[in-house]
Structure formats: structure tokens, C-alpha cells
Design a protein around this motif. Structure first.
Motif, PDB file in Angstrom:
ATOM      1  N   GLU A 120     -13.575 -43.991   6.571  1.00  0.00           N
ATOM      2  CA  GLU A 120     -14.087 -43.703   7.108  1.00  0.00           C
ATOM      3  C   GLU A 120     -15.561 -44.620   8.357  1.00  0.00           C
ATOM      4  N   ASP A 121     -15.763 -45.598   8.137  1.00  0.00           N
ATOM      5  CA  ASP A 121     -16.400 -47.110   8.879  1.00  0.00           C
ATOM      6  C   ASP A 121     -14.162 -47.407   9.477  1.00  0.00           C
ATOM      7  N   THR A 124     -14.612 -44.440  12.499  1.00  0.00           N
ATOM      8  CA  THR A 124     -15.494 -44.830  13.693  1.00  0.00           C
ATOM      9  C   THR A 124     -15.617 -46.042  14.588  1.00  0.00           C
ATOM     10  N   HIS A 128     -14.561 -45.506  18.574  1.00  0.00           N
ATOM     11  CA  HIS A 128     -15.649 -46.729  19.198  1.00  0.00           C
ATOM     12  C   HIS A 128     -14.114 -47.413  19.906  1.00  0.00           C
TER      13      HIS A 128
END
Length: 138
Positions: A120-121, A124, A128
């Protein structure tokens, strides 16, 4: 290349690949060992013994001479008791095998949580970075 991924996404794909491969190998070994497990059960002071496995079901049923004198209903209950014990024994062996090979349920939950958080990180950060790149290209 791995350092680029580690910097951009927060994980090393080679490490993830190795971890996943090791985990799948362990699962395969557990599955093979699980197929070999056989539970043992007995009742009536050992006059009735039985083995139980997922592949063979009930097998190696042995009824001693004293058990034969119990009568039909009592003998049936005694056999059922031995089978229940054998199945419980098999489940215990299976749980021990999984815990020995893969850790406790808590360990597995921690592993899954860590992997999903890392993924998930990484997603993200990737989104970004993509957004930043898109904005710079405009």
C-alpha cells in the motif's frame, strides 16, 4: 535497479520475490507433509485401535477379542470413540505442522499485514510520483 525501486517504492523487488518464493516453497512442503500425516486412536483400553488420514480415511481398524464381547451397540460406540480420537490426533498433528512451518496465526497475520502495508505504501508513493511527474510535464 533494485536501489531505484527501493528508493521510489520503498521495497526491493528481489527481496520480495525471494520472500514470496520461500513462502510458496514452504507452503508446498507443508502440503506434502500434511498428506503423509496419520492420526491414531484407541478405545476400550486399547481393544479397539484405528488409524485415520485424509487420503485413506479410516484404516487399520483392529478389534480385540474382549471388544467383540461388548455387544453390537457398545462395540459401535467404541469404534466411533476410537475414530474420533484418531481424527483429533490428526488435527493436532496438522496444527503442529503448520505452526512449526509457518508460525502461529498471529505470526501469519503480522506477515500479511507487513506485506500489505508495504504494498500500500509503495502504491501511494508510486501514485504520488506519477502525479508529480505528470504535473511537471504539463
Amino acid at each position: 535497479m533494485s536501489d531505484d525501486f527501493r528508493h521510489s517504492f520503498g521495497f526491493d523487488p528481489d527481496e520480495l520475490h525471494t520472500f514470496t518464493g520461500d513462502f510458496l516453497t514452504t507452503l508446498s512442503q507443508v502440503q506434502e507433509e500434511m498428506a503423509e500425516l496419520t492420526g491414531q486412536g484407541q478405545a476400550a483400553d486399547g481393544q479397539v485401535t484405528v488409524a485415520y488420514s485424509e487420503l485413506k480415511g479410516v484404516h487399520n481398524l483392529k478389534i480385540g477379542p474382549r471388544a467383540m464381547r461388548l455387544g453390537a451397540d457398545a462395540l459401535a460406540e467404541t469404534i466411533e470413540e476410537a475414530i474420533k480420537t484418531a481424527r483429533t490426533n490428526l488435527r493436532t498433528q496438522a496444527a503442529d505442522l503448520v505452526t512449526r512451518s509457518l508460525g502461529t496465526t498471529s505470526d501469519l497475520e503480522d506477515t500479511v499485514t507487513t506485506l500489505s502495508t508495504t504494498a500500500e505504501d509503495a502504491l501511494t508513493r508510486s501514485l504520488h510520483n506519477t502525479t508529480n511527474l505528470t504535473n511537471r510535464l504539463r
